[in-house]
Design a protein around this motif. Structure first.
Motif, short mmCIF file in Angstrom:
data_model
loop_
_atom_site.label_atom_id
_atom_site.label_comp_id
_atom_site.label_asym_id
_atom_site.label_seq_id
_atom_site.Cartn_x
_atom_site.Cartn_y
_atom_site.Cartn_z
N ASP A 46 44.97 10.37 -14.22
CA ASP A 46 43.59 10.38 -14.71
C ASP A 46 43.12 11.79 -15.04
N HIS A 47 42.32 11.91 -16.06
CA HIS A 47 41.70 13.19 -16.39
C HIS A 47 40.66 12.92 -17.45
N ASP A 48 39.72 13.86 -17.59
CA ASP A 48 38.74 13.70 -18.67
C ASP A 48 38.27 15.06 -19.14
N CYS A 49 37.41 15.73 -18.36
CA CYS A 49 36.82 16.97 -18.86
C CYS A 49 37.80 18.14 -18.87
N ARG A 50 38.67 18.17 -17.91
CA ARG A 50 39.62 19.28 -17.69
C ARG A 50 38.91 20.61 -17.47
N GLU A 51 37.67 20.53 -17.04
CA GLU A 51 37.00 21.78 -16.68
C GLU A 51 36.34 21.69 -15.31
N GLY A 52 36.83 20.75 -14.50
CA GLY A 52 36.40 20.71 -13.11
C GLY A 52 35.03 20.15 -12.85
N ILE A 53 34.49 19.33 -13.77
CA ILE A 53 33.14 18.83 -13.52
C ILE A 53 33.01 17.30 -13.55
N CYS A 54 34.06 16.60 -14.00
CA CYS A 54 33.87 15.15 -14.14
C CYS A 54 34.37 14.36 -12.94
N GLY A 55 35.35 14.89 -12.22
CA GLY A 55 35.86 14.19 -11.05
C GLY A 55 36.92 13.16 -11.34
N MET A 56 37.47 13.13 -12.54
CA MET A 56 38.49 12.13 -12.85
C MET A 56 39.88 12.51 -12.32
N CYS A 57 40.22 13.79 -12.43
CA CYS A 57 41.59 14.18 -12.08
C CYS A 57 41.77 14.23 -10.56
N GLY A 58 43.01 14.34 -10.17
CA GLY A 58 43.28 14.47 -8.74
C GLY A 58 44.62 13.90 -8.37
N CYS A 81 28.82 17.23 -5.68
CA CYS A 81 29.93 16.28 -5.49
C CYS A 81 30.23 15.57 -6.80
N ILE A 82 31.52 15.62 -7.22
CA ILE A 82 31.90 14.98 -8.47
C ILE A 82 32.58 13.63 -8.22
N GLY A 83 32.62 13.22 -6.94
CA GLY A 83 33.15 11.90 -6.62
C GLY A 83 34.62 11.72 -6.92
N THR A 127 39.00 24.07 -5.98
CA THR A 127 39.49 23.97 -7.34
C THR A 127 40.02 22.55 -7.58
N THR A 128 39.61 21.95 -8.70
CA THR A 128 40.16 20.65 -9.03
C THR A 128 41.55 20.83 -9.62
N LEU A 129 42.28 19.73 -9.69
CA LEU A 129 43.66 19.81 -10.18
C LEU A 129 43.70 20.36 -11.61
N CYS A 130 42.71 19.97 -12.43
CA CYS A 130 42.70 20.42 -13.82
C CYS A 130 42.42 21.91 -13.95
N GLN A 131 41.79 22.48 -12.93
CA GLN A 131 41.47 23.91 -12.96
C GLN A 131 42.48 24.75 -12.17
#
Ligand code: HEM
Ligand code: FES
Lengths: 251, 215
Positions: A58-70, A162-164, A84-88
């Protein structure tokens, strides 16, 4: 441009009903300027070229604000970098020759859809149970009708960061969603707009959280350590207060 | 009913652990205060014991209350322990970012050891006490034994470890988490267990080392 070579042990699972297992892939000449997800993109291009099924993630914004990746990288949700999120997360944080074990966020309440993709709609249902404010429609009110102190606004904002993504659940030894639910309850209970439904909110959201199969909290603090947004466990304490107030003094 | 759903909820169960834990800590504080009379000599300790047992109904009610509280604490503790086991080791690589303290890892084990101690302790100093021997003599007799005393000391160490996580965990469960007091809480979660360890653990050492020979 510096590059690194990596060995990946990555979780492959066809769908929620099938049993998954690890697959090994070797990636050469990965640019250290790439993000973790771009590294996975490179892997997927390679897999596609070789006629194999790409890894679903999963991914969407790839800038650490949407909460999709992980994903859990070597046992840590979102990998080794703090807040740091996985995308960042960038590949310069790894060394050539590293072996990366990549697993989905695991929880009883997060069924695996495919490979690294998990169904986190259980978190949405917690929000639906009480993470809202009810407002009558009508003319827009003046911006400063309800005064809020800067400090309160900042505290609410800290919780609202929190980006959930579910990293707290994935890392909790008990599989609890306390940090997520605590942040969502905090954000509303701190502000005057959230006070109207305060007494029902925590009880309803905690009941839903339990129903989804999330665990309890034994105060291990792992959630706060992996949270990409640095949500503090003081949110959990606030939720406990809100919950106890709701149970004992709510109507 | 609201209370049933409270007890069945994740936060409710922890609240029960915390409330019963607080009751047990309060009892321990009173117990430690009374037992400190031992350090003043057998005469004072006997007076304290006789005065206390001059209220048999109160002692009985208090004892029964404690039994209920302890049963709830142990019952929910065991329940939480089994629930935790269901979610463990779900990753190939298990890494902890914050190393969980020895105390938090061993809560159920230190707890069960305390339970074992309590059974032996209550049996030795309460149930199986001969009617014609004063309690101060029984205490001296038992605690002068090396292994009996050693067991007591180990149990008090287990209690101190249990409370080292338990004290702050209890406050967090109650929702007590405030930047102004977190430093104080971090200090108290060491000071309170150590205080119990010194007062309770001092008693077997007192008899074991012969310091209490003239007791
Ligand atoms: C005088 C004896 C005892 C005292 C003063 C005491 C005190 C406490 C306190 C204050 C807590 C923290 C509650 C919280 O986290 O909210 C706790 C937790 C706990 N206690 Fe005890 N306790 C005692 C005996 C026992 C016994 C006999 C057991 C037997 C199983 C036990 C098992 C546990 C467990 C498993 C937890 C942790 C629950 C969790 O995972 O969060 N305790 N105790
Ligand atoms: S893709 Fe949006 S937070 Fe990572």
């Amino acid at each position: 441009m510096s590059t690194i070579d990596l060995k990946l042990l990555i979780w492959r699972q066809k769908n929620s009903d099938s049993l998954g297992d690890f697959e090994t892939h070797v990636l050469k000449d990965i640019s250290t300027d790439m993000s973790f997800l771009e590294m996975l993109d490179v892997l997927n291009e390679k897999l596609t070229k070789d006629g194999m099924e790409p890894v679903a993630f999963d991914h969407d914004c790839r800038e650490g604000i949407c909460g999709m990746c992980g994903a859990v990288v070597n046992g840590v949700a979102h990998g080794p970098e703090k807040e740091t999120t996985l995308c960042q997360l960038h590949m310069r944080k790894f060394a050539s020759g590293d072996t990366l074990v990549i697993e989905p966020f695991r929880s009883r309440a997060f069924p695996i859809k495919k490979d690294l993709m998990v169904d986190r709609s259980s978190l949405d249902r917690i929000i639906q149970a009480g993470g809202y404010v009810s407002v009558n429609t009508g003319g827009a009110i003046d911006g400063n009708t309800t005064p809020v102190s800067t400090e309160t606004a900042e505290l609410a904002m800290d919780a609202a960061a929190c980006i959930g993504c579910g990293a707290c659940v994935a890392s909790c030894p008990n599989g609890a969603a306390m940090l997520f639910t605590g942040a969502k309850i905090s954000q509303l209970s701190l502000l005057p707009q959230g006070h109207a439904e305060r007494k029902q909110r925590a009880t309803a959201m905690v009941a839903q959280m339990d129903k989804e199969g999330f665990g309890y909290c034994s105060n291990e603090r792992e959630c706060e350590a992996v949270c990409p947004k640095g949500i503090s466990i003081s949110s959990i304490a606030r939720m406990n207060r809100e919950y106890l107030k709701g149970v004992f003094f709510g109507r | 009913m609201w209370f049933i759903s409270f007890v069945n909820s994740s936060i409710g169960r922890k609240a029960i652990m915390a409330v019963t834990g607080l009751c047990l800590i309060s009892f321990l504080a009173i117990h430690a205060f009374g037992n400190a009379a031992i350090y003043m000599g057998s005469k004072y300790f006997q007076i304290y014991a006789d005065t206390l047992h001059g209220f048999p109904v109160l002692v009985l009610l208090f004892g029964l209350g404690l039994l209920v509280i302890l049963t709830a604490h142990v019952g929910f503790g065991v329940l939480l322990f089994f629930e935790k086991r269901k979610t463990q080791s779900r990753y190939r690589v298990a890494t902890r970012v914050v190393e969980n303290t020895f105390a938090s890892r061993t809560m159920p084990y230190t707890g069960l050891f305390i339970l074992l101690f309590l059974i032996i302790h209550v049996f030795g100093f309460n149930i199986a006490v001969p009617a014609d021997v004063p309690i101060s003599a029984v205490v001296k007799d038992y605690l002068s034994g090396f292994f009996y005393s050693l067991f007591y000391i180990v149990a008090f160490v287990a209690l101190a470890i249990h409370l080292n996580h338990g004290f702050w965990s209890m406050l967090q469960t109650f929702g007590v988490n405030h930047p102004r007091y977190n430093c104080l809480i971090a200090t108290l979660t060491i000071v309170v267990p150590v205080a119990f360890l010194v007062i309770f653990g001092g008693i077997p050492i007192y008899f074991m080392t012969g310091a209490g020979a003239s007791f």
